[in-house]
Design an enzyme around this catalytic site. Structure first.
Site, PDB file in Angstrom:
ATOM      1  N   TYR A  72       8.509 -12.878 -13.726  1.00 44.68           N
ATOM      2  CA  TYR A  72       7.350 -12.015 -13.431  1.00 44.68           C
ATOM      3  C   TYR A  72       6.097 -12.563 -14.113  1.00 44.68           C
ATOM      4  CZ  TYR A  72       4.373  -7.879 -13.178  1.00 44.68           C
ATOM      5  OH  TYR A  72       3.313  -7.021 -12.952  1.00 44.68           O
ATOM      6  N   ALA A 129       0.820  -1.221   0.000  1.00 45.78           N
ATOM      7  CA  ALA A 129       0.000   0.000   0.000  1.00 45.78           C
ATOM      8  C   ALA A 129       0.850   1.266   0.000  1.00 45.78           C
ATOM      9  CB  ALA A 129      -0.918  -0.010   1.224  1.00 45.78           C
ATOM     10  N   SER A 130       2.196   1.117   0.025  1.00 40.44           N
ATOM     11  CA  SER A 130       3.027   2.310   0.212  1.00 40.44           C
ATOM     12  C   SER A 130       3.239   3.122  -1.055  1.00 40.44           C
ATOM     13  CB  SER A 130       4.387   1.888   0.779  1.00 40.44           C
ATOM     14  OG  SER A 130       4.969   0.933  -0.080  1.00 40.44           O
TER      15      SER A 130
HETATM   16  N1  LIG Z   1       2.416  -0.633 -12.901  1.00 38.72           N
HETATM   17  C1  LIG Z   1       1.875  -1.399 -13.825  1.00 38.72           C
HETATM   18  O1  LIG Z   1       1.759  -1.015 -15.013  1.00 38.72           O
HETATM   19  C2  LIG Z   1       1.348  -2.745 -13.450  1.00 38.72           C
HETATM   20  C3  LIG Z   1       0.710  -3.524 -14.442  1.00 38.72           C
HETATM   21  C4  LIG Z   1       0.181  -4.765 -14.109  1.00 38.72           C
HETATM   22  C5  LIG Z   1       0.294  -5.214 -12.810  1.00 38.72           C
HETATM   23  N2  LIG Z   1       0.960  -4.463 -11.851  1.00 38.72           N
HETATM   24  C6  LIG Z   1       1.026  -5.010 -10.493  1.00 38.72           C
HETATM   25  O2  LIG Z   1       0.618  -4.027  -9.569  1.00 38.72           O
HETATM   26  C7  LIG Z   1       1.178  -4.342  -8.272  1.00 38.72           C
HETATM   27  C8  LIG Z   1       1.761  -3.077  -7.666  1.00 38.72           C
HETATM   28  O3  LIG Z   1       2.863  -2.646  -8.473  1.00 38.72           O
HETATM   29  P1  LIG Z   1       3.133  -1.111  -8.787  1.00 38.72           P
HETATM   30  O4  LIG Z   1       3.163  -0.946 -10.251  1.00 38.72           O
HETATM   31  O5  LIG Z   1       2.261  -0.264  -7.960  1.00 38.72           O
HETATM   32  O6  LIG Z   1       4.665  -0.993  -8.317  1.00 38.72           O
HETATM   33  P2  LIG Z   1       5.317  -0.266  -7.055  1.00 38.72           P
HETATM   34  O7  LIG Z   1       4.973   1.175  -7.039  1.00 38.72           O
HETATM   35  O8  LIG Z   1       6.740  -0.681  -7.073  1.00 38.72           O
HETATM   36  O9  LIG Z   1       4.561  -0.931  -5.814  1.00 38.72           O
HETATM   37  C9  LIG Z   1       4.903  -2.206  -5.344  1.00 38.72           C
HETATM   38  C10 LIG Z   1       4.445  -2.302  -3.911  1.00 38.72           C
HETATM   39  O10 LIG Z   1       4.752  -3.616  -3.435  1.00 38.72           O
HETATM   40  C11 LIG Z   1       5.505  -3.478  -2.242  1.00 38.72           C
HETATM   41  N3  LIG Z   1       6.411  -4.612  -2.074  1.00 38.72           N
HETATM   42  C12 LIG Z   1       7.370  -5.054  -2.918  1.00 38.72           C
HETATM   43  N4  LIG Z   1       8.010  -6.101  -2.385  1.00 38.72           N
HETATM   44  C13 LIG Z   1       7.439  -6.326  -1.159  1.00 38.72           C
HETATM   45  C14 LIG Z   1       7.670  -7.259  -0.138  1.00 38.72           C
HETATM   46  N5  LIG Z   1       8.635  -8.178  -0.222  1.00 38.72           N
HETATM   47  N6  LIG Z   1       6.892  -7.212   0.971  1.00 38.72           N
HETATM   48  C15 LIG Z   1       5.918  -6.273   1.090  1.00 38.72           C
HETATM   49  N7  LIG Z   1       5.676  -5.349   0.163  1.00 38.72           N
HETATM   50  C16 LIG Z   1       6.425  -5.376  -0.952  1.00 38.72           C
HETATM   51  C17 LIG Z   1       6.268  -2.183  -2.410  1.00 38.72           C
HETATM   52  O11 LIG Z   1       6.750  -1.738  -1.159  1.00 38.72           O
HETATM   53  P3  LIG Z   1       7.980  -0.661  -1.036  1.00 38.72           P
HETATM   54  O12 LIG Z   1       7.319   0.692  -1.172  1.00 38.72           O
HETATM   55  O13 LIG Z   1       8.520  -0.926   0.305  1.00 38.72           O
HETATM   56  O14 LIG Z   1       8.923  -0.957  -2.162  1.00 38.72           O
HETATM   57  C18 LIG Z   1       5.172  -1.314  -3.010  1.00 38.72           C
HETATM   58  O15 LIG Z   1       4.296  -0.866  -2.032  1.00 38.72           O
HETATM   59  C19 LIG Z   1       2.208  -5.436  -8.527  1.00 38.72           C
HETATM   60  O16 LIG Z   1       1.678  -6.690  -8.131  1.00 38.72           O
HETATM   61  C20 LIG Z   1       2.414  -5.402 -10.026  1.00 38.72           C
HETATM   62  O17 LIG Z   1       2.813  -6.647 -10.515  1.00 38.72           O
HETATM   63  C21 LIG Z   1       1.463  -3.237 -12.156  1.00 38.72           C
END
Ligand SMILES: NC(=O)c1ccc[n+]([C@@H]2O[C@H](COP(=O)([O-])OP(=O)(O)OC[C@H]3O[C@@H](n4cnc5c(N)ncnc54)[C@H](OP(=O)(O)O)[C@@H]3O)[C@@H](O)[C@H]2O)c1
Length: 315
Positions: free
Chosen positions: A193, A10-11
């Site tokens: 991934y 959620a961060s």
């Molecule tokens: N962005 C896209 O276009 C896209 C497309 C399809 C799917 N997704 C999916 O959306 C989800 C969120 O990704 P995002 O794009 O929002 O990326 P992001 O901004 O990097 O967010 C990832 C989140 O996951 C947390 N995280 C990572 N490793 C963790 C761990 N070991 N334990 C607990 N928390 C952890 C991160 O925490 P920290 O802040 O501490 O790093 C951050 O809050 C992911 O599952 C990703 O696969 C994203």
């Protein structure tokens, strides 16, 4: 009673946007931010409470790539909550993504160009590593840590009175060709991934089979392409800005009508405060009846045409 919602990751990015949206929909939620970094989580918690003072926002520290952390967080949640109504399993990583330039250029001049841009198929490889638990990091973070979390939280999720829901953040990049039951952690491949997201899709279906009778339901969503910390690891933000018009064009031409569920009605709706949203409603019909009705219409059409022709002929 307040609905209790847990959101992992959620961060930032999708998880943070989701928390804001959930509080816009229900100002009085109890939202629990499941984050690995406490100071980031505290800043988010403060900002959410400032904009939604009626809500209850709390934090649980959890690193989903570390099973000890998952067990400890689950115990804490079981002490603090009687039940969880919704759990968003969203935290995820795509470590050291590399753009496959060769695949990009050959795809650009092929018939698969739209498909390539909309799914990133063949474009991205990652460098995975082994965690302290001896598992592949992408698998443990995106899939297994969350799996253990829901196993541990079953007493808060399985109720006979009203159902609870799991919502997984999957991806269009989830591909069967990258997943193998003999190597579920994708230790031998270069697209962990994609494999992990396909595993998430499988897991959601399996959770439904195994938990629906106990009042737990699971579904999978994809947020589309969002410029977040994750995607900025692939390309710098300014390149994403330059790419946006192309992505928009791909999106425009890729809206396949067959991707919509024919048995679902998509309702446009407006909240009492004027914001718009789309909701789905399963239609109360079966396909056989629809087909019979269609055949009846064809018969009637034939009959009406013949009658008109006959009348025209007579006059
Ligand atoms: N962005 C896209 O276009 C896209 C497309 C399809 C799917 N997704 C999916 O959306 C989800 C969120 O990704 P995002 O794009 O929002 O990326 P992001 O901004 O990097 O967010 C990832 C989140 O996951 C947390 N995280 C990572 N490793 C963790 C761990 N070991 N334990 C607990 N928390 C952890 C991160 O925490 P920290 O802040 O501490 O790093 C951050 O809050 C992911 O599952 C990703 O696969 C994203």
């Amino acid at each position: 009673m307040r609905k209790a919602v847990l959101v992992t990751g959620a961060s930032s990015g999708v998880g943070l946007a989701l928390c804001k949206r959930l509080l816009e929909e229900d100002h009085e939620l109890h939202l629990c931010l499941a984050c690995r970094n406490r100071s980031k989580a505290e800043a988010v918690c403060e900002a959410l409470l400032a904009s939604h003072p009626l809500a209850e926002v709390s934090i649980v520290q959890v690193d989903v790539s570390n099973l000890q952390s998952v067990f400890r967080a689950s115990e804490e949640l079981k002490q603090r909550f009687q039940r969880l109504d919704y759990v968003y399993l969203n935290a995820g990583i795509m470590p050291n993504p590399q753009l496959n330039i060769k695949a990009l250029f050959s795809g650009l001049f092929s018939r698969k160009v739209i498909h390539m841009f909309s799914t990133a198929e063949g474009l991205l490889t990652q460098e995975d590593q082994i965690t302290a638990d001896g598992l592949q990091e992408v698998f443990e973070t995106n899939v297994f840590g969350h799996f253990i979390l829901i196993q541990e939280l079953a007493p808060l999720l399985c109720h006979s009175d009203s159902p609870s829901q799991l919502i997984w953040t999957s991806s269009r990049n989830a591909r069967k060709s990258n997943f193998c039951l003999e190597d579920i952690q994708h230790s031998r491949g270069q697209e962990p991934y994609s494999s992990s997201k396909y595993a998430v899709d499988l897991l959601s279906v399996a959770v439904n089979r195994n938990f629906n009778s106990r009042g737990l339901y699971s579904s999978v969503v994809c947020p589309g392409t969002m410029v977040t910390n994750m995607t900025c690891g692939i390309l710098p933000p300014f390149v994403w800005t330059l790419l946006m018009p192309i992505i928009w064009l791909v999106w425009l031409f890729h809206q396949k009508p067959e991707s919509l569920n024919p048995l679902t009605k998509y309702l446009s709706a407006t909240t009492g405060f004027g914001s718009n949203y789309v909701m789905t409603q399963k239609m109360d019909l079966d396909e056989d009846t629809a087909e019979k009705f269609y055949q009846n219409l064809l018969e009637l059409e034939k009959h009406v045409r013949a009658t008109i022709q006959k009348r025209n002929h007579q006059s």
